[in-house]
Design an enzyme around this catalytic site. Structure first.
Site, PDB file in Angstrom:
ATOM      1  N   GLU A 124       6.540   4.610   2.731  1.00 19.45           N
ATOM      2  CA  GLU A 124       5.409   4.416   3.759  1.00 19.45           C
ATOM      3  C   GLU A 124       6.523   3.714   5.067  1.00 19.45           C
ATOM      4  O   GLU A 124       6.959   2.926   4.805  1.00 19.45           O
ATOM      5  CB  GLU A 124       4.383   3.608   3.532  1.00 19.45           C
ATOM      6  CG  GLU A 124       3.261   3.513   4.731  1.00 19.45           C
ATOM      7  CD  GLU A 124       2.201   2.902   4.241  1.00 19.45           C
ATOM      8  OE1 GLU A 124       2.003   2.230   3.282  1.00 19.45           O
ATOM      9  OE2 GLU A 124       1.325   2.648   5.106  1.00 19.45           O
ATOM     10  N   GLY A 264       5.593  -6.845   2.142  1.00 16.99           N
ATOM     11  CA  GLY A 264       5.320  -7.687   1.103  1.00 16.99           C
ATOM     12  C   GLY A 264       5.032  -6.795  -0.098  1.00 16.99           C
ATOM     13  O   GLY A 264       5.516  -7.286  -1.054  1.00 16.99           O
ATOM     14  N   ALA A 265       4.338  -5.551   0.060  1.00 17.79           N
ATOM     15  CA  ALA A 265       4.350  -4.581  -1.403  1.00 17.79           C
ATOM     16  C   ALA A 265       4.003  -3.581  -0.817  1.00 17.79           C
ATOM     17  O   ALA A 265       3.586  -3.113   0.540  1.00 17.79           O
ATOM     18  CB  ALA A 265       3.292  -5.521  -2.045  1.00 17.79           C
ATOM     19  N   GLU A 267       1.547   0.131  -2.206  1.00 14.91           N
ATOM     20  CA  GLU A 267       0.577   0.527  -3.092  1.00 14.91           C
ATOM     21  C   GLU A 267       1.075   2.020  -3.902  1.00 14.91           C
ATOM     22  O   GLU A 267      -0.095   2.777  -4.013  1.00 14.91           O
ATOM     23  CB  GLU A 267      -0.677   0.629  -2.374  1.00 14.91           C
ATOM     24  CG  GLU A 267      -0.675   1.684  -1.168  1.00 14.91           C
ATOM     25  CD  GLU A 267      -0.393   1.146   0.207  1.00 14.91           C
ATOM     26  OE1 GLU A 267       0.239   0.266   0.425  1.00 14.91           O
ATOM     27  OE2 GLU A 267      -1.025   1.899   1.008  1.00 14.91           O
ATOM     28  N   GLU A 301      -2.860  -4.612  -2.826  1.00 12.97           N
ATOM     29  CA  GLU A 301      -2.367  -3.196  -3.361  1.00 12.97           C
ATOM     30  C   GLU A 301      -3.177  -2.632  -4.253  1.00 12.97           C
ATOM     31  O   GLU A 301      -3.365  -1.139  -4.381  1.00 12.97           O
ATOM     32  CB  GLU A 301      -0.873  -3.500  -3.946  1.00 12.97           C
ATOM     33  CG  GLU A 301       0.177  -4.218  -3.168  1.00 12.97           C
ATOM     34  CD  GLU A 301      -0.034  -3.860  -1.644  1.00 12.97           C
ATOM     35  OE1 GLU A 301       0.037  -2.752  -1.359  1.00 12.97           O
ATOM     36  OE2 GLU A 301       0.308  -4.586  -0.859  1.00 12.97           O
TER      37      GLU A 301
HETATM   38  N1  HT7 Z   1       0.885  -0.129   2.973  1.00 11.71           N
HETATM   39  C1  HT7 Z   1       1.940  -0.869   2.771  1.00 11.71           C
HETATM   40  C2  HT7 Z   1       2.948  -0.978   3.825  1.00 11.71           C
HETATM   41  C3  HT7 Z   1       4.521  -0.984   3.845  1.00 11.71           C
HETATM   42  C4  HT7 Z   1       5.381  -0.838   4.828  1.00 11.71           C
HETATM   43  C5  HT7 Z   1       5.274  -0.041   5.960  1.00 11.71           C
HETATM   44  C6  HT7 Z   1       6.402  -0.094   6.877  1.00 11.71           C
HETATM   45  C7  HT7 Z   1       7.644  -0.351   6.113  1.00 11.71           C
HETATM   46  C8  HT7 Z   1       7.763  -0.861   4.728  1.00 11.71           C
HETATM   47  C9  HT7 Z   1       6.543  -1.056   4.142  1.00 11.71           C
HETATM   48  N2  HT7 Z   1       6.415  -1.529   2.882  1.00 11.71           N
HETATM   49  C10 HT7 Z   1       4.932  -1.686   2.653  1.00 11.71           C
HETATM   50  C11 HT7 Z   1       1.826  -2.342   2.473  1.00 11.71           C
HETATM   51  C12 HT7 Z   1       0.360  -2.803   2.499  1.00 11.71           C
HETATM   52  O1  HT7 Z   1      -0.001  -2.931   3.604  1.00 11.71           O
HETATM   53  O2  HT7 Z   1      -0.191  -2.644   1.535  1.00 11.71           O
HETATM   54 ZN    ZN Z   2      -2.189  -2.627   2.696  1.00 13.00          ZN
END
Ligand code: HT7
Ligand code: ZN
Length: 875
Positions: A124, A264-265, A267, A301
């Site tokens: 992502e 952070g993480a 999904e 997540e």
């Molecule tokens: N949906 C995830 C977004 C995310 C992200 C976006 C851009 C670059 C690196 C990334 N790592 C995670 C995280 C979340 O909102 O759950």
């Molecule tokens: Zn998210």
């Protein structure tokens, strides 16, 4: 660089039903073989014979359609795409691509990369195109089958999405595993992990009786830090069943913790990848707040499985569809798991301090943006936190049952689809026969609305009239704003502090929600024999700035009596803010400072009152943060803010020393390992008392902090003590910091705290410390957590030192941004934020900050990420 516009959206020309991926994994050179079953999208209006796929930083090896290799004149390759000139139009066809990539050279941490000794992916938003050529857009949803092969010794564990369906040895040294995901998904949810990992396992039995295997994969030295994350996962799974009726769908749920991660993480379907920061916790290494964050992020997540994965975004402009909703869900989850009052205050505090600044600055954008250069720059506080507030307002307007009914319809209607924010709002409207046409403006208009409220009590008619005027400042590209639909919760207090009945439209209640929809509206309340005290915007029912003239006495009254826990805290904050701004004025006019006894009395009351929730009591005692105060100033004066706030802290400590000491002694006990809300509350209250006490700089209070530092059996107490020491002239400062480093040198996440603590010290020699920490052997600019802990913390959470008048902080930040630009553009652009608000400072600082932004923009190899933030900041 090119700008992408929402208005230009068109459906994909081709669809990909199934994807077979084969990875020959190696950190230096990985070979990717991809087999795509493609066909024209009947919904596409284009008549293009060609097929354009996205791809970046890939080496092409071969291409074939239906088993026939393509010659070089049958396709065109450029930096960002592969154009195959002619593909079958009237039938499905198989496209085979073979390419190579270099994970070890990938410092941007997007696509396939190496973190410590482990290979992992981050797709992502648009990272899949750094793995192979693809229709890398969220509205192309496909079923994936993935085979991974790798050296057995380096990569004994091979993971991807879905279920493991086969595996075996290739020879003595290499092995393979095949994974299949039965759910169609967009490419951004693809993931793979390979490494020497240990699994911590458990299980969860769903509401319908299905047994789900849960696994958390970590490096072996972290196996003892997974229990809390596992419990959090089970809590989240149960909560989503009970609150939203949503059950997990695969038989396996995996989480992998990695050291190098841009956010952070993530999904990914069935295989979440987490920053270690949001997984690992042991009482001696993680603070109470870390424990809470971990539960929140694990929940976040997990909740994405329905709000994001099963129903995903049509395009990246709809990001808040999944993020705003999922943040709202994780906020509800955390509130249910801990103290509702404290969680709401913490969320609002973060929103007002950081998102309001974003909304008032050059980077302001709507919850659903309309244009971007680099989508990674739009994972913002506005899309996430304000997006969650927008969903919360829908929840307030519909009530819990109506909201749930709307969500049920949304899940039933759109399961398996890629949809828009309108689809979400429409489902809520249809299920409730509601009309959200005006409410929709929250998605399309940027900026924080301001409510100007005046009250008039008409004694003769026993009526109270509240006039509410709403306005919203201009933001980039949006000069004029139409009035929003704003839910404003209201309560009235009689002079004994009890609730005064609210007579509105011939009905009486103790609390009502006003619908503010016009530029100016007057609401009248009857049967009030005396003028009540108004408690407005209870629970922070809308993300707005409330302006209402209030006396210090009224605020002190609300602080004592308001039954709304949010507004009670808010009254204390407003009281402190008024006092601090008066002191700032005195400082600027070189007048002597004096603290009003009213604030001392108010704080004494808080210290002496009995609270069942001690975390809440600690929050009531906290002074507004410097960055929040800065956001309220026309021209930010960092030094005056710091000095005035410190004066209040020290004066309160002097006058209430006995009370602070009493509570400190009462609640200072060893209960490490106890993470029940009451134990957390005792630690919070005790540590805020310590924070006040150490400001007195007396030997006995210094001694108190040092004793707590050396005897603490948990990280909350140890960090709290060290933080007070590091932020004072404590004679044992250097010794304590050294001792901490040596105690924890093998725990990366604790060493991050050690960096951040020093970077945020308001003491005078901090910039020199930061410079020397940049040369410390534990500092690594390729590790995002370290960069955030040192460079991020200094530039975003140390106002007095970062904004030093000579501009050294600004030049330092620009230097680091340019280094990071070449290594990791996403992290580099996040760091530019420290300079974005340059117009809010005095003229001298403006010039210095602007110079550094200009220096950044004129760098020859600037990434799209940094260019977008720096150039918009200058515009
Ligand atoms: N949906 C995830 C977004 C995310 C992200 C976006 C851009 C670059 C690196 C990334 N790592 C995670 C995280 C979340 O909102 O759950
Ligand atoms: Zn998210």
């Amino acid at each position: 660089p090119q700008t992408v516009y929402l208005k230009d959206y068109t459906p994909p020309e081709y669809l990909i039903e199934t994807v077979e991926l084969n990875f020959d994994l190696d950190e230096q050179l990985t070979i990717v073989r991809s087999s795509l079953s493609l066909q024209r999208n009947p919904q596409s209006k284009h008549q293009n014979l060609a097929l354009s796929l996205m791809g970046e930083e890939l080496q092409l090896i071969s291409l074939a359609i239906d088993g026939v290799s393509l010659d070089e004149d049958e396709y065109t390759l450029d930096k960002e795409s592969l154009l195959i000139h002619k593909v079958p139009q009237d039938r499905a066809f198989q496209l085979k691509i073979e390419n190579s990539i270099s994970p070890a050279a990938n410092t941007a941490l997007e696509g396939l990369y190496l973190s410590s000794q482990m290979l992992c992916t981050q797709c992502e938003a648009q990272g899949f195109r750094k793995i192979t050529w693809f229709l890398d857009r969220p509205d192309v949803m496909s079923r994936y089958k993935v085979t991974l092969s790798a050296a057995k010794d380096k990569y004994p564990v091979l993971l991807s999405n879905g279920n493991k369906i086969a595996g075996g040895d290739i020879d003595q040294n290499r092995h393979w595993v095949t994974w299949e995901d039965p759910f169609a998904k967009p490419s951004y949810l693809f993931a793979l992990v390979a490494g020497q990992l240990e699994a911590v396992s458990d299980e969860f039995v769903t509401h319908s009786g299905r047994r789900i295997e849960l696994q958390i994969f970590v490096e072996s030295h972290n196996v003892d830090k997974c229990a809390h994350a596992m419990q959090s996962l089970k809590n989240a799974m149960r909560w989503d069943e009970e609150t939203y009726g949503l059950e997990y769908d695969l038989d396996l749920y995996m989480i992998v913790a990695v050291d190098h991660f841009n956010m952070g993480a993530m999904e990914n379907k069935g295989l979440n990848i987490f920053n270690t920061k949001f997984v690992l916790a042991r009482p001696d290494t993680a603070t109470d707040s870390d424990y809470e964050y971990i539960e929140g992020v694990i929940g976040h997540e997990y909740f994405h499985n329905w709000t994001g994965n099963r129903i995903t975004c049509r395009d990246w402009f709809q990001l808040s569809l999944k993020e705003g909703f999922t943040v709202f869900r994780d906020q509800q989850f955390s509130a249910d798991r801990s103290s509702k009052a404290v969680k709401r205050i913490a969320d609002v505090n973060a929103l007002r301090t950081r998102q309001f600044a974003e909304d008032a600055g050059p980077l302001a954008h709507p919850v659903r943006p309309e244009a971007y250069i680099e989508i990674n720059n739009f994972y913002t506080l506005t899309v996430y936190e304000k997006g969650a507030e927008v969903v919360r307002m829908l929840h307030t307007l519909l009530g819990p049952e109506g909201f749930r009914k709307g969500c049920d319809l949304y899940f039933a209607r759109h399961d398996g689809q890629a949809v828009t924010c309108e689809d979400f709002v429409n489902a809520l409207e249809t299920a409730n026969q509601a009309d959200f046409s005006q409410f929709w403006l929250w998605y399309s208009q940027a900026g924080t609305p301001v409510l100007d409220v005046t009250e008039h009590y008409d004694a003769a008619n026993q009526q109270l009239h509240l006039t509410i005027k709403q306005s919203c400042p201009a933001t980039p590209g949006q000069a004029q704003k139409a009035p929003f639909h704003i839910p404003v919760k209201l309560g009235l207090l009689s002079d004994d502090g009890s609730a005064a009945p609210i007579w509105f439209n011939q009905q009486s209640s103790n609390e009502i929600t006003l619908h503010v929809t016009a530029a100016e509206q007057t609401f009248s309340f009857a049967n009030l024999a005396q003028a009540p005290v108004v408690s407005l915007l209870r629970g922070f029912s809308a993300p707005v700035i409330l302006k209402m003239e209030r006396s210090l006495e009224d605020l002190a009254f609300l602080l004592r009596h308001d039954s709304d826990t949010f507004n009670r805290w808010e009254a204390g904050q407003q009281l402190a803010i008024k006092v601090i701004f008066e002191l700032i004025k005195n400082l600027q006019n070189q007048q002597a400072l004096q603290l009003t006894p009213l604030l001392v009395d108010a704080w004494r009351n808080i210290l002496q009152d009995k609270f069942s929730d001690l975390s809440y009591q600690a929050m009531l005692l906290s002074l507004p943060e410097e960055s929040y105060l800065a956001g309220l100033m026309e021209v930010i004066d960092v030094d005056a803010i710091h000095e005035a706030r410190e004066f209040v802290r020290i004066s309160l400590a002097k006058q209430l020393q006995t009370e602070f000491q009493r509570l400190y002694t009462l609640y200072h006990r060893d209960e490490s390992g106890n993470f029940q809300a009451d134990a957390i509350g005792r630690r919070r209250l005790k540590n805020i008392c310590l924070n006040y006490l150490i400001s007195l700089e007396t030997p006995e209070n210094y001694e108190l902090a040092e004793r707590q530092f050396y005897s603490a059996g948990n990280m909350t107490d140890q960090m709290a003590a060290l933080a007070t020491i590091a932020n004072s002239r404590h004679p044992a400062k250097a010794r304590s910091l050294d001792s901490f480093y040596h105690q924890w040198r093998r725990e990366a996440l604790v060493i991050d705290k050690w960096f951040a603590l020093q970077a945020t010290s308001s003491m005078p020699n901090t910039f020199a410390t930061v410079q020397s920490l940049m040369r410390h052997h534990a500092f690594d600019i390729k590790t995002p957590n370290r960069v955030r802990a040192l460079i991020g913390a200094f530039s975003q959470s140390n106002p007095v030192n970062f904004h030093a008048k000579n501009g050294e902080g600004y030049a330092f930040l620009a230097d680091q941004v340019l280094v990071l630009n070449d290594l990791n553009p996403q992290i580099a652009s996040r760091m530019v934020t420290g300079l974005a608000q340059w117009r809010r400072y005095d003229e001298e600082r403006q010039i210095l900050m602007k110079q550094q932004l200009q220096r950044i923009v004129s760098y020859a190899h600037l990434s799209k990420d940094v260019y977008e933030i720096a150039s918009k900041s200058l515009a």
